[in-house]
Motif scaffolding. Structure first.
Motif, PDB file in Angstrom:
ATOM      1  N   PRO A   3      -1.356 -12.822   6.824  1.00 34.37           N
ATOM      2  CA  PRO A   3      -0.120 -12.042   6.262  1.00 34.37           C
ATOM      3  C   PRO A   3       0.893 -12.108   7.341  1.00 34.37           C
ATOM      4  O   PRO A   3       2.176 -11.744   6.908  1.00 34.37           O
ATOM      5  CB  PRO A   3      -0.593 -10.494   6.370  1.00 34.37           C
ATOM      6  CG  PRO A   3      -1.908 -10.732   7.368  1.00 34.37           C
ATOM      7  CD  PRO A   3      -2.415 -11.872   7.069  1.00 34.37           C
ATOM      8  N   ASP A   4       0.641 -12.531   8.656  1.00 29.05           N
ATOM      9  CA  ASP A   4       1.931 -12.935   9.605  1.00 29.05           C
ATOM     10  C   ASP A   4       1.489 -13.863  10.750  1.00 29.05           C
ATOM     11  O   ASP A   4       0.334 -14.409  10.203  1.00 29.05           O
ATOM     12  CB  ASP A   4       2.141 -11.591  10.277  1.00 29.05           C
ATOM     13  CG  ASP A   4       1.102 -10.917  10.748  1.00 29.05           C
ATOM     14  OD1 ASP A   4       0.610  -9.550  10.919  1.00 29.05           O
ATOM     15  OD2 ASP A   4       0.044 -11.689  11.631  1.00 29.05           O
ATOM     16  N   GLY A   5       2.175 -13.913  11.612  1.00 31.17           N
ATOM     17  CA  GLY A   5       1.757 -15.226  12.499  1.00 31.17           C
ATOM     18  C   GLY A   5       0.682 -15.092  13.400  1.00 31.17           C
ATOM     19  O   GLY A   5       0.163 -16.007  13.912  1.00 31.17           O
ATOM     20  N   SER A   6      -0.174 -13.857  13.332  1.00 32.15           N
ATOM     21  CA  SER A   6      -1.169 -13.541  14.251  1.00 32.15           C
ATOM     22  C   SER A   6      -2.382 -13.349  13.553  1.00 32.15           C
ATOM     23  O   SER A   6      -3.436 -13.570  13.877  1.00 32.15           O
ATOM     24  CB  SER A   6      -0.773 -12.685  15.373  1.00 32.15           C
ATOM     25  OG  SER A   6      -0.456 -11.284  14.695  1.00 32.15           O
ATOM     26  N   ASN A   7      -2.382 -12.600  12.657  1.00 32.32           N
ATOM     27  CA  ASN A   7      -3.590 -11.963  12.011  1.00 32.32           C
ATOM     28  C   ASN A   7      -4.177 -13.080  10.769  1.00 32.32           C
ATOM     29  O   ASN A   7      -3.432 -13.804  10.091  1.00 32.32           O
ATOM     30  CB  ASN A   7      -3.165 -10.645  11.254  1.00 32.32           C
ATOM     31  CG  ASN A   7      -3.050  -9.573  12.492  1.00 32.32           C
ATOM     32  OD1 ASN A   7      -4.068  -9.191  12.979  1.00 32.32           O
ATOM     33  ND2 ASN A   7      -1.805  -9.216  12.418  1.00 32.32           N
ATOM     34  N   PHE A   8      -5.409 -12.686  10.517  1.00 33.54           N
ATOM     35  CA  PHE A   8      -5.924 -13.539   9.551  1.00 33.54           C
ATOM     36  C   PHE A   8      -7.264 -12.536   8.982  1.00 33.54           C
ATOM     37  O   PHE A   8      -8.129 -12.228   9.729  1.00 33.54           O
ATOM     38  CB  PHE A   8      -6.695 -14.863  10.092  1.00 33.54           C
ATOM     39  CG  PHE A   8      -7.576 -15.853   9.324  1.00 33.54           C
ATOM     40  CD1 PHE A   8      -8.830 -15.977   9.468  1.00 33.54           C
ATOM     41  CD2 PHE A   8      -7.025 -16.271   8.012  1.00 33.54           C
ATOM     42  CE1 PHE A   8      -9.507 -17.141   8.504  1.00 33.54           C
ATOM     43  CE2 PHE A   8      -7.728 -16.904   6.950  1.00 33.54           C
ATOM     44  CZ  PHE A   8      -9.083 -17.449   7.600  1.00 33.54           C
ATOM     45  N   THR A   9      -7.092 -12.366   7.663  1.00 29.14           N
ATOM     46  CA  THR A   9      -8.045 -11.449   7.039  1.00 29.14           C
ATOM     47  C   THR A   9      -8.913 -11.835   5.954  1.00 29.14           C
ATOM     48  O   THR A   9      -8.676 -12.715   5.134  1.00 29.14           O
ATOM     49  CB  THR A   9      -7.170 -10.327   6.441  1.00 29.14           C
ATOM     50  OG1 THR A   9      -6.201 -10.827   5.449  1.00 29.14           O
ATOM     51  CG2 THR A   9      -6.104  -9.560   7.657  1.00 29.14           C
ATOM     52  N   LEU A  10     -10.008 -11.343   5.863  1.00 28.51           N
ATOM     53  CA  LEU A  10     -11.024 -11.570   4.956  1.00 28.51           C
ATOM     54  C   LEU A  10     -11.046 -10.435   4.048  1.00 28.51           C
ATOM     55  O   LEU A  10     -11.338  -9.224   4.523  1.00 28.51           O
ATOM     56  CB  LEU A  10     -12.333 -11.895   5.398  1.00 28.51           C
ATOM     57  CG  LEU A  10     -13.550 -12.016   4.159  1.00 28.51           C
ATOM     58  CD1 LEU A  10     -13.225 -13.206   3.468  1.00 28.51           C
ATOM     59  CD2 LEU A  10     -14.878 -12.090   5.097  1.00 28.51           C
ATOM     60  N   LYS A  11     -10.850 -10.317   2.657  1.00 29.16           N
ATOM     61  CA  LYS A  11     -11.012  -9.263   1.877  1.00 29.16           C
ATOM     62  C   LYS A  11     -12.115  -9.312   0.711  1.00 29.16           C
ATOM     63  O   LYS A  11     -12.207 -10.460   0.255  1.00 29.16           O
ATOM     64  CB  LYS A  11      -9.570  -8.826   0.840  1.00 29.16           C
ATOM     65  CG  LYS A  11      -9.817  -7.656  -0.074  1.00 29.16           C
ATOM     66  CD  LYS A  11      -8.601  -7.617  -0.858  1.00 29.16           C
ATOM     67  CE  LYS A  11      -7.431  -7.445  -0.365  1.00 29.16           C
ATOM     68  NZ  LYS A  11      -6.235  -6.914  -1.220  1.00 29.16           N
ATOM     69  N   ILE A  12     -13.094  -8.271   0.628  1.00 27.39           N
ATOM     70  CA  ILE A  12     -13.908  -8.387  -0.425  1.00 27.39           C
ATOM     71  C   ILE A  12     -13.726  -7.098  -1.312  1.00 27.39           C
ATOM     72  O   ILE A  12     -13.584  -6.068  -0.769  1.00 27.39           O
ATOM     73  CB  ILE A  12     -15.294  -7.960   0.325  1.00 27.39           C
ATOM     74  CG1 ILE A  12     -15.614  -9.047   1.646  1.00 27.39           C
ATOM     75  CG2 ILE A  12     -16.608  -8.052  -0.518  1.00 27.39           C
ATOM     76  CD1 ILE A  12     -16.907  -8.636   2.416  1.00 27.39           C
ATOM     77  N   ARG A  13     -13.485  -7.437  -2.584  1.00 26.84           N
ATOM     78  CA  ARG A  13     -12.727  -6.673  -3.434  1.00 26.84           C
ATOM     79  C   ARG A  13     -13.681  -5.362  -3.769  1.00 26.84           C
ATOM     80  O   ARG A  13     -13.471  -4.268  -3.886  1.00 26.84           O
ATOM     81  CB  ARG A  13     -12.267  -7.165  -4.517  1.00 26.84           C
ATOM     82  CG  ARG A  13     -11.127  -8.046  -4.390  1.00 26.84           C
ATOM     83  CD  ARG A  13     -10.567  -8.692  -5.825  1.00 26.84           C
ATOM     84  NE  ARG A  13      -9.531  -9.543  -5.378  1.00 26.84           N
ATOM     85  CZ  ARG A  13      -9.508 -10.961  -4.988  1.00 26.84           C
ATOM     86  NH1 ARG A  13     -10.772 -11.396  -4.916  1.00 26.84           N
ATOM     87  NH2 ARG A  13      -8.537 -11.563  -4.974  1.00 26.84           N
ATOM     88  N   SER A  14     -15.017  -5.694  -4.137  1.00 27.42           N
ATOM     89  CA  SER A  14     -15.963  -4.627  -4.743  1.00 27.42           C
ATOM     90  C   SER A  14     -17.207  -5.127  -4.008  1.00 27.42           C
ATOM     91  O   SER A  14     -18.047  -5.924  -4.377  1.00 27.42           O
ATOM     92  CB  SER A  14     -15.895  -4.549  -6.161  1.00 27.42           C
ATOM     93  OG  SER A  14     -16.977  -4.052  -6.582  1.00 27.42           O
ATOM     94  N   THR A  15     -17.308  -4.546  -3.033  1.00 28.00           N
ATOM     95  CA  THR A  15     -18.662  -4.773  -2.021  1.00 28.00           C
ATOM     96  C   THR A  15     -20.157  -4.496  -2.830  1.00 28.00           C
ATOM     97  O   THR A  15     -20.267  -3.631  -3.430  1.00 28.00           O
ATOM     98  CB  THR A  15     -18.519  -3.982  -0.727  1.00 28.00           C
ATOM     99  OG1 THR A  15     -18.317  -2.710  -1.068  1.00 28.00           O
ATOM    100  CG2 THR A  15     -17.594  -4.483   0.292  1.00 28.00           C
ATOM    101  N   LYS A  16     -20.942  -5.346  -2.425  1.00 31.12           N
ATOM    102  CA  LYS A  16     -22.282  -5.127  -3.004  1.00 31.12           C
ATOM    103  C   LYS A  16     -23.442  -5.007  -1.841  1.00 31.12           C
ATOM    104  O   LYS A  16     -22.963  -5.212  -0.882  1.00 31.12           O
ATOM    105  CB  LYS A  16     -22.834  -6.382  -3.860  1.00 31.12           C
ATOM    106  CG  LYS A  16     -21.815  -6.677  -4.868  1.00 31.12           C
ATOM    107  CD  LYS A  16     -22.307  -8.314  -5.226  1.00 31.12           C
ATOM    108  CE  LYS A  16     -21.279  -8.777  -6.463  1.00 31.12           C
ATOM    109  NZ  LYS A  16     -21.209 -10.187  -6.775  1.00 31.12           N
TER     110      LYS A  16
END
Lengths: 108, 112
Positions: free
Chosen positions: B70-83
C-alpha cells in the motif's frame, strides 16, 4: 516440482559433540539456503550456499551442486543449537522449496 | 543490521472473519514473499511480489488470499474469509535479487 529430502529427521546429541545434517534435492538449483528455526519459531539465516563451502564459527556448509546435495556441519554443539534445521532450494522462478527439516536436541 | 518485521506477532480470529497480516521488508529489497508453516510441518511458499505485482503463486494462494504493497514500506497479506485450516505461522521474507531471502519473525494466526 523439485523434491527436497533432509536427513536425519531427528538427532539427539550430547553437548560438545559434532554432527552432519544432509539435504538432497532432485534437480539443479540456483539458490540453496540453510535455516535454523529456534524454539520461538523464528527462521534464522545460516548460509546462502548454492555451491561450494562456507564457514561461520562452529557451523560450516558444503553444497555439491553436480551431485545434488548439501551438508551442514555443526561442531562442538551447544544447547542453544537445539531447534529445527531447514534446507530450502530454488530452481525456477523465485520460490524457495523447503525440506522437512532435521529436529536437533542438544543435551547438557 | 536491517531486518524484516511483522505485526502482529499473534492474531486470533473467528472463522469467516477477514485478517490482514503486515510486514515491513528490508528497505532496499525489491522482492517480497509470503510463506506459511502449519504447526509441525514444513514451510510452504504462498506468493512472491515484484514491481508491484504478483510474480509467482502456489496452489495454496487461492482467491481468498491477496497481497498488497500500500505504500513504500509495508507489504500485507489479506485472508478474506478465514477457515480453521488457515491456522499457521505466516512468514514474510524479502530479498534484493533472487538470492538470499531474509525472513521475518512470523505471525501466528489462530482461527477458532
Amino acid at each position: 516440482g523439485i523434491q527436497v529430502e533432509q536427513s536425519p529427521p531427528d538427532l539427539i546429541l550430547q553437548e560438545g559433540a559434532n554432527s552432519t545434517l544432509r539435504c538432497n534435492f532432485s534437480d539443479s538449483v540456483n539458490n540453496l539456503q540453510w535455516f535454523h528455526q529456534n524454539p520461538w519459531g523464528q527462521l534464522i539465516n545460516l548460509f546462502y550456499i548454492p555451491s561450494g563451502t562456507k564457514q561461520n564459527g562452529r557451523l560450516s556448509a558444503t553444497t555439491v551442486a553436480t551431485e545434488r546435495y548439501s551438508l551442514l556441519y555443526i561442531s562442538s554443539s551447544q544447547t542453544t543449537d537445539s531447534g529445527v534445521y531447514f534446507c530450502a532450494v530454488m530452481n525456477a522462478g523465485n520460490m524457495l522449496t523447503f525440506g522437512g527439516g532435521t529436529r536437533l536436541m542438544v543435551k547438557p | 543490521e536491517p531486518e524484516v518485521t511483522q505485526t502482529p506477532s499473534h492474531q486470533v480470529t473467528q472463522m469467516g472473519q477477514e485478517v490482514i497480516l503486515r510486514c515491513v521488508p528490508i528497505s532496499n529489497h525489491l522482492y517480497f514473499y509470503w510463506y506459511r508453516q502449519i504447526l509441525g510441518q514444513k514451510v510452504e511458499f504462498l506468493v512472491s511480489f515484484y514491481n508491484n505485482e504478483i510474480s509467482e503463486k502456489s496452489e495454496i494462494f487461492d482467491d481468498q488470499f491477496s497481497v498488497e504493497r500500500p505504500d513504500g514500506s509495508n507489504f500485507t497479506l489479506k485472508i478474506r474469509s478465514t477457515k480453521l485450516e488457515d491456522s499457521a505461522m505466516y512468514f514474510c521474507a524479502s530479498s534484493v535479487t533472487k538470492d538470499t531471502q531474509y525472513f521475518g519473525p512470523g505471525t501466528r494466526l489462530t482461527v477458532l
